[in-house]
Design a protein around this motif. Structure first.
Motif, PDB file in Angstrom:
ATOM      1  N   ALA A 169      27.774 -59.241 -69.655  1.00  0.00           N
ATOM      2  CA  ALA A 169      28.805 -60.024 -68.982  1.00  0.00           C
ATOM      3  C   ALA A 169      28.801 -61.465 -69.486  1.00  0.00           C
ATOM      4  CB  ALA A 169      28.601 -59.983 -67.470  1.00  0.00           C
ATOM      5  N   GLU A 170      27.614 -62.005 -69.775  1.00  0.00           N
ATOM      6  CA  GLU A 170      27.532 -63.368 -70.308  1.00  0.00           C
ATOM      7  C   GLU A 170      27.772 -63.396 -71.812  1.00  0.00           C
ATOM      8  OE1 GLU A 170      23.770 -64.976 -69.186  1.00  0.00           O
ATOM      9  OE2 GLU A 170      24.487 -65.619 -67.228  1.00  0.00           O
ATOM     10  N   ASP A 171      27.307 -62.354 -72.508  1.00  0.00           N
ATOM     11  CA  ASP A 171      27.423 -62.318 -73.973  1.00  0.00           C
ATOM     12  C   ASP A 171      28.859 -62.087 -74.430  1.00  0.00           C
ATOM     13  OD1 ASP A 171      24.680 -62.617 -74.055  1.00  0.00           O
ATOM     14  OD2 ASP A 171      24.318 -60.457 -74.208  1.00  0.00           O
ATOM     15  N   ASP A 172      29.599 -61.319 -73.672  1.00  0.00           N
ATOM     16  CA  ASP A 172      30.980 -61.000 -74.025  1.00  0.00           C
ATOM     17  C   ASP A 172      31.845 -61.116 -72.778  1.00  0.00           C
ATOM     18  OD1 ASP A 172      33.209 -60.217 -75.431  1.00  0.00           O
ATOM     19  OD2 ASP A 172      32.721 -58.083 -75.384  1.00  0.00           O
ATOM     20  N   PRO A 173      32.038 -62.332 -72.278  1.00  0.00           N
ATOM     21  CA  PRO A 173      32.769 -62.498 -71.021  1.00  0.00           C
ATOM     22  C   PRO A 173      34.239 -62.108 -71.153  1.00  0.00           C
ATOM     23  CG  PRO A 173      32.437 -64.620 -72.061  1.00  0.00           C
ATOM     24  CD  PRO A 173      31.679 -63.609 -72.878  1.00  0.00           C
ATOM     25  N   ILE A 174      34.797 -61.648 -70.058  1.00  0.00           N
ATOM     26  CA  ILE A 174      36.225 -61.357 -70.008  1.00  0.00           C
ATOM     27  C   ILE A 174      36.937 -62.693 -69.891  1.00  0.00           C
ATOM     28  CG2 ILE A 174      38.068 -60.292 -68.663  1.00  0.00           C
ATOM     29  CD1 ILE A 174      35.972 -58.178 -67.837  1.00  0.00           C
ATOM     30  N   LEU A 175      37.729 -63.017 -70.878  1.00  0.00           N
ATOM     31  CA  LEU A 175      38.435 -64.295 -70.892  1.00  0.00           C
ATOM     32  C   LEU A 175      39.677 -64.260 -70.028  1.00  0.00           C
ATOM     33  CD1 LEU A 175      38.093 -65.104 -74.681  1.00  0.00           C
ATOM     34  CD2 LEU A 175      36.611 -65.832 -72.800  1.00  0.00           C
ATOM     35  N   GLU A 176      40.374 -63.131 -70.043  1.00  0.00           N
ATOM     36  CA  GLU A 176      41.570 -62.953 -69.241  1.00  0.00           C
ATOM     37  C   GLU A 176      41.661 -61.484 -68.859  1.00  0.00           C
ATOM     38  OE1 GLU A 176      45.304 -65.286 -70.390  1.00  0.00           O
ATOM     39  OE2 GLU A 176      44.310 -64.935 -72.319  1.00  0.00           O
ATOM     40  N   ALA A 177      42.331 -61.221 -67.778  1.00  0.00           N
ATOM     41  CA  ALA A 177      42.601 -59.845 -67.373  1.00  0.00           C
ATOM     42  C   ALA A 177      44.102 -59.711 -67.140  1.00  0.00           C
ATOM     43  CB  ALA A 177      41.829 -59.499 -66.105  1.00  0.00           C
ATOM     44  N   PHE A 178      44.656 -58.615 -67.537  1.00  0.00           N
ATOM     45  CA  PHE A 178      46.092 -58.383 -67.421  1.00  0.00           C
ATOM     46  C   PHE A 178      46.336 -57.111 -66.627  1.00  0.00           C
ATOM     47  CE2 PHE A 178      45.171 -60.521 -71.391  1.00  0.00           C
ATOM     48  CZ  PHE A 178      46.022 -61.609 -71.351  1.00  0.00           C
ATOM     49  N   VAL A 179      47.463 -57.041 -65.995  1.00  0.00           N
ATOM     50  CA  VAL A 179      47.888 -55.820 -65.319  1.00  0.00           C
ATOM     51  C   VAL A 179      49.080 -55.288 -66.096  1.00  0.00           C
ATOM     52  CG1 VAL A 179      48.850 -54.833 -63.210  1.00  0.00           C
ATOM     53  CG2 VAL A 179      47.101 -56.604 -63.068  1.00  0.00           C
ATOM     54  N   ALA A 180      48.991 -54.034 -66.493  1.00  0.00           N
ATOM     55  CA  ALA A 180      50.072 -53.397 -67.237  1.00  0.00           C
ATOM     56  C   ALA A 180      50.535 -52.175 -66.460  1.00  0.00           C
ATOM     57  CB  ALA A 180      49.595 -52.988 -68.632  1.00  0.00           C
ATOM     58  N   GLU A 181      51.733 -51.727 -66.772  1.00  0.00           N
ATOM     59  CA  GLU A 181      52.289 -50.560 -66.099  1.00  0.00           C
ATOM     60  C   GLU A 181      52.796 -49.594 -67.145  1.00  0.00           C
ATOM     61  OE1 GLU A 181      56.058 -49.859 -63.191  1.00  0.00           O
ATOM     62  OE2 GLU A 181      54.727 -51.536 -62.695  1.00  0.00           O
ATOM     63  N   THR A 182      52.626 -48.318 -66.878  1.00  0.00           N
ATOM     64  CA  THR A 182      53.135 -47.300 -67.776  1.00  0.00           C
ATOM     65  C   THR A 182      53.707 -46.156 -66.957  1.00  0.00           C
ATOM     66  OG1 THR A 182      52.624 -45.933 -69.715  1.00  0.00           O
ATOM     67  CG2 THR A 182      50.959 -46.013 -67.979  1.00  0.00           C
ATOM     68  N   ALA A 183      54.596 -45.402 -67.544  1.00  0.00           N
ATOM     69  CA  ALA A 183      55.165 -44.236 -66.869  1.00  0.00           C
ATOM     70  C   ALA A 183      54.477 -42.982 -67.389  1.00  0.00           C
ATOM     71  CB  ALA A 183      56.661 -44.148 -67.134  1.00  0.00           C
ATOM     72  N   ILE A 184      54.177 -42.078 -66.515  1.00  0.00           N
ATOM     73  CA  ILE A 184      53.581 -40.804 -66.891  1.00  0.00           C
ATOM     74  C   ILE A 184      54.639 -39.736 -66.641  1.00  0.00           C
ATOM     75  CG2 ILE A 184      51.724 -39.168 -66.406  1.00  0.00           C
ATOM     76  CD1 ILE A 184      50.086 -41.613 -65.448  1.00  0.00           C
ATOM     77  N   PRO A 185      54.998 -38.981 -67.681  1.00  0.00           N
ATOM     78  CA  PRO A 185      56.041 -37.969 -67.513  1.00  0.00           C
ATOM     79  C   PRO A 185      55.668 -36.934 -66.462  1.00  0.00           C
ATOM     80  CG  PRO A 185      55.468 -38.262 -69.843  1.00  0.00           C
ATOM     81  CD  PRO A 185      54.470 -39.022 -69.029  1.00  0.00           C
ATOM     82  N   ALA A 186      56.657 -36.488 -65.707  1.00  0.00           N
ATOM     83  CA  ALA A 186      56.423 -35.441 -64.708  1.00  0.00           C
ATOM     84  C   ALA A 186      55.864 -34.208 -65.396  1.00  0.00           C
ATOM     85  CB  ALA A 186      57.731 -35.127 -63.989  1.00  0.00           C
ATOM     86  N   GLY A 187      54.889 -33.584 -64.773  1.00  0.00           N
ATOM     87  CA  GLY A 187      54.294 -32.372 -65.326  1.00  0.00           C
ATOM     88  C   GLY A 187      53.230 -32.639 -66.382  1.00  0.00           C
ATOM     89  N   ALA A 188      52.927 -33.903 -66.637  1.00  0.00           N
ATOM     90  CA  ALA A 188      51.891 -34.203 -67.629  1.00  0.00           C
ATOM     91  C   ALA A 188      50.537 -33.782 -67.106  1.00  0.00           C
ATOM     92  CB  ALA A 188      51.896 -35.709 -67.938  1.00  0.00           C
ATOM     93  N   PRO A 189      49.686 -33.269 -67.990  1.00  0.00           N
ATOM     94  CA  PRO A 189      48.355 -32.827 -67.551  1.00  0.00           C
ATOM     95  C   PRO A 189      47.482 -33.957 -67.063  1.00  0.00           C
ATOM     96  CG  PRO A 189      48.609 -32.579 -69.936  1.00  0.00           C
ATOM     97  CD  PRO A 189      49.885 -33.105 -69.386  1.00  0.00           C
TER      98      PRO A 189
END
Length: 81
Positions: free
Chosen positions: A61-81
């Motif tokens: 966590a200190e060696d490779d800190p998260i500089l930023e975090a993002f929220v993304a959205e995606t669509a999952i097709p109906a019937g997808a496994p």
């Protein structure tokens, strides 16, 4: 020196859920009726996690800190496994 963790807080219809990003080991989640309660709960859960697994759970966590975090959205097709 303290390790800084970024905390995601999600608001749901029945309350709040909070979890830290970037743990090296395991999953930690807190919850509450308010934003502040969820943060307090996740901080307590992080402390317990460190007591259980040691500071090794935070390695990286200190060696490779998260500089930023993002929220993304995606669509999952109906019937997808």
């Amino acid at each position: 020196m303290a390790t800084a963790l970024k905390i995601v807080v999600e608001r749901h219809s029945d309350g709040y859920v909070a979890y830290p990003l970037g743990l090296a080991r395991g999953v930690v989640v807190g919850q509450g009726d308010t934003y502040e309660e969820a943060l307090t709960d996740v901080r307590s859960a992080i402390a317990f996690h460190i007591e259980t697994f040691g500071f090794a759970a935070l390695e990286g966590a200190e060696d490779d800190p998260i500089l930023e975090a993002f929220v993304a959205e995606t669509a999952i097709p109906a019937g997808a496994p």
